[in-house]
Design a protein around this motif. Structure first.
Motif, PDB file in Angstrom:
ATOM      1  N   LEU A   4       0.675  -1.105   0.005  1.00  0.00           N
ATOM      2  CA  LEU A   4      -0.006  -0.059  -0.058  1.00  0.00           C
ATOM      3  C   LEU A   4       0.764   1.139  -0.002  1.00  0.00           C
ATOM      4  O   LEU A   4       2.024   1.114   0.612  1.00  0.00           O
ATOM      5  CB  LEU A   4      -0.925  -0.078   1.346  1.00  0.00           C
ATOM      6  N   GLU A   5       0.324   2.513  -0.444  1.00  0.00           N
ATOM      7  CA  GLU A   5       0.977   3.685  -0.633  1.00  0.00           C
ATOM      8  C   GLU A   5       0.930   4.094   1.013  1.00  0.00           C
ATOM      9  O   GLU A   5      -0.031   4.005   1.631  1.00  0.00           O
ATOM     10  CB  GLU A   5       0.301   4.530  -1.544  1.00  0.00           C
ATOM     11  N   PHE A   6       1.715   5.076   1.346  1.00  0.00           N
ATOM     12  CA  PHE A   6       1.853   5.647   2.678  1.00  0.00           C
ATOM     13  C   PHE A   6       0.417   6.296   2.950  1.00  0.00           C
ATOM     14  O   PHE A   6       0.031   6.352   3.968  1.00  0.00           O
ATOM     15  CB  PHE A   6       2.699   6.562   2.674  1.00  0.00           C
ATOM     16  N   GLN A   7      -0.282   7.019   2.004  1.00  0.00           N
ATOM     17  CA  GLN A   7      -1.435   7.740   2.224  1.00  0.00           C
ATOM     18  C   GLN A   7      -2.693   6.739   2.631  1.00  0.00           C
ATOM     19  O   GLN A   7      -3.422   6.946   3.645  1.00  0.00           O
ATOM     20  CB  GLN A   7      -1.971   8.558   0.995  1.00  0.00           C
ATOM     21  N   LEU A  34      -0.357  11.648   7.705  1.00  0.00           N
ATOM     22  CA  LEU A  34       0.727  11.149   6.607  1.00  0.00           C
ATOM     23  C   LEU A  34       2.095  11.032   6.995  1.00  0.00           C
ATOM     24  O   LEU A  34       2.923  10.134   7.041  1.00  0.00           O
ATOM     25  CB  LEU A  34       0.460  11.742   5.216  1.00  0.00           C
ATOM     26  N   SER A  35       2.631  12.281   7.555  1.00  0.00           N
ATOM     27  CA  SER A  35       3.789  12.557   8.033  1.00  0.00           C
ATOM     28  C   SER A  35       4.224  11.464   9.176  1.00  0.00           C
ATOM     29  O   SER A  35       5.177  11.341   9.378  1.00  0.00           O
ATOM     30  CB  SER A  35       4.087  14.162   8.157  1.00  0.00           C
ATOM     31  N   ALA A  36       3.357  11.551  10.322  1.00  0.00           N
ATOM     32  CA  ALA A  36       3.608  10.613  11.198  1.00  0.00           C
ATOM     33  C   ALA A  36       3.779   9.008  10.851  1.00  0.00           C
ATOM     34  O   ALA A  36       4.572   8.192  11.279  1.00  0.00           O
ATOM     35  CB  ALA A  36       2.270  10.299  12.267  1.00  0.00           C
ATOM     36  N   THR A  37       2.809   8.575   9.934  1.00  0.00           N
ATOM     37  CA  THR A  37       3.121   7.301   9.101  1.00  0.00           C
ATOM     38  C   THR A  37       4.589   7.229   8.443  1.00  0.00           C
ATOM     39  O   THR A  37       5.303   6.051   8.752  1.00  0.00           O
ATOM     40  CB  THR A  37       2.072   7.032   7.977  1.00  0.00           C
ATOM     41  N   LYS A  38       4.931   8.187   7.612  1.00  0.00           N
ATOM     42  CA  LYS A  38       6.261   8.196   7.039  1.00  0.00           C
ATOM     43  C   LYS A  38       7.323   8.140   8.042  1.00  0.00           C
ATOM     44  O   LYS A  38       8.384   7.535   8.011  1.00  0.00           O
ATOM     45  CB  LYS A  38       6.386   9.326   6.083  1.00  0.00           C
TER      46      LYS A  38
END
Length: 195
Positions: free
Chosen positions: A158-161, A171-175
């Protein structure tokens, strides 16, 4: 999402996109299941691999996959297409795996409180037998949220989004969590990677 017109003619499920299959399934279910079956066929193997990695054994993964497929079957008519089908599917998967994991953890605590060994109760459990056993071994030392991000990224692809949406993180926390987890794995297993 734009409305996809579904013609009332015969179609070949394998030639359609996920979105087209979802529209066919919405119109056909529960009398005809061709579109639904094709959707499940496309994701069956990855779905099982994701569940097996979350839960640590094939038996629980099998059970959870069955639950997921039923939830998709009964939920497709309500699926609004605000996200991709794949994202919606893995959101259901994440929730079901988390629920099963919590049940297992409560059961282990009960066995511990009763001074029983949970392995005595579940003798048939065995480690996952996959080609990716190294990934399973590496993930043991990673905290649960970071492990889930890595599994969704590498196993579900899956993509980060999409991962952020599924896990209800920014999104930034996931990355950032992903990068830190990869850095930790790299540090912990640098001796293996370098060889």
């Amino acid at each position: 999402m734009t409305d996809i017109k579904v013609p009332h003619q015969r179609y070949v499920p394998q030639e359609l996109s996920d979105e087209e299959l979802v529209e066919h399934a919405k119109n056909e279910l529960f009398h005809v299941t061709r579109a639904y079956e094709e959707l499940m066929r496309r994701y069956q193997r990855t779905l099982f691999n994701v569940c097996a990695r979350y839960l640590g054994n094939d038996r629980d993964a099998d059970d959870v996959c069955q639950e997921i497929m039923l939830k998709v079957l009964y939920g497709l008519k309500k699926f609004q297409g605000k996200s991709k089908f794949k994202t919606w599917l893995y959101s259901i998967t994440y929730n079901e795996c988390t629920t099963q994991y919590r049940k297992d953890r409560r059961k282990r605590r009960l066995f511990d409180a009763l001074s029983l060994n949970p392995l005595d109760e579940e003798v048939e459990l065995e480690p996952i037998n996959t080609k990716d056993n190294d990934l399973d071994r590496w993930l043991v030392g990673v905290n649960s949220i970071d492990r889930e991000i890595i599994i969704l990224r590498f196993v579900a692809e899956l993509e980060f989004q999409d991962i952020a949406s599924i896990m209800r993180l920014g999104l930034s926390a996931t990355k950032m969590r992903y990068k830190r987890a990869i850095d930790r794995l790299r540090d912990n297993f640098s001796h293996i990677i370098d060889n």
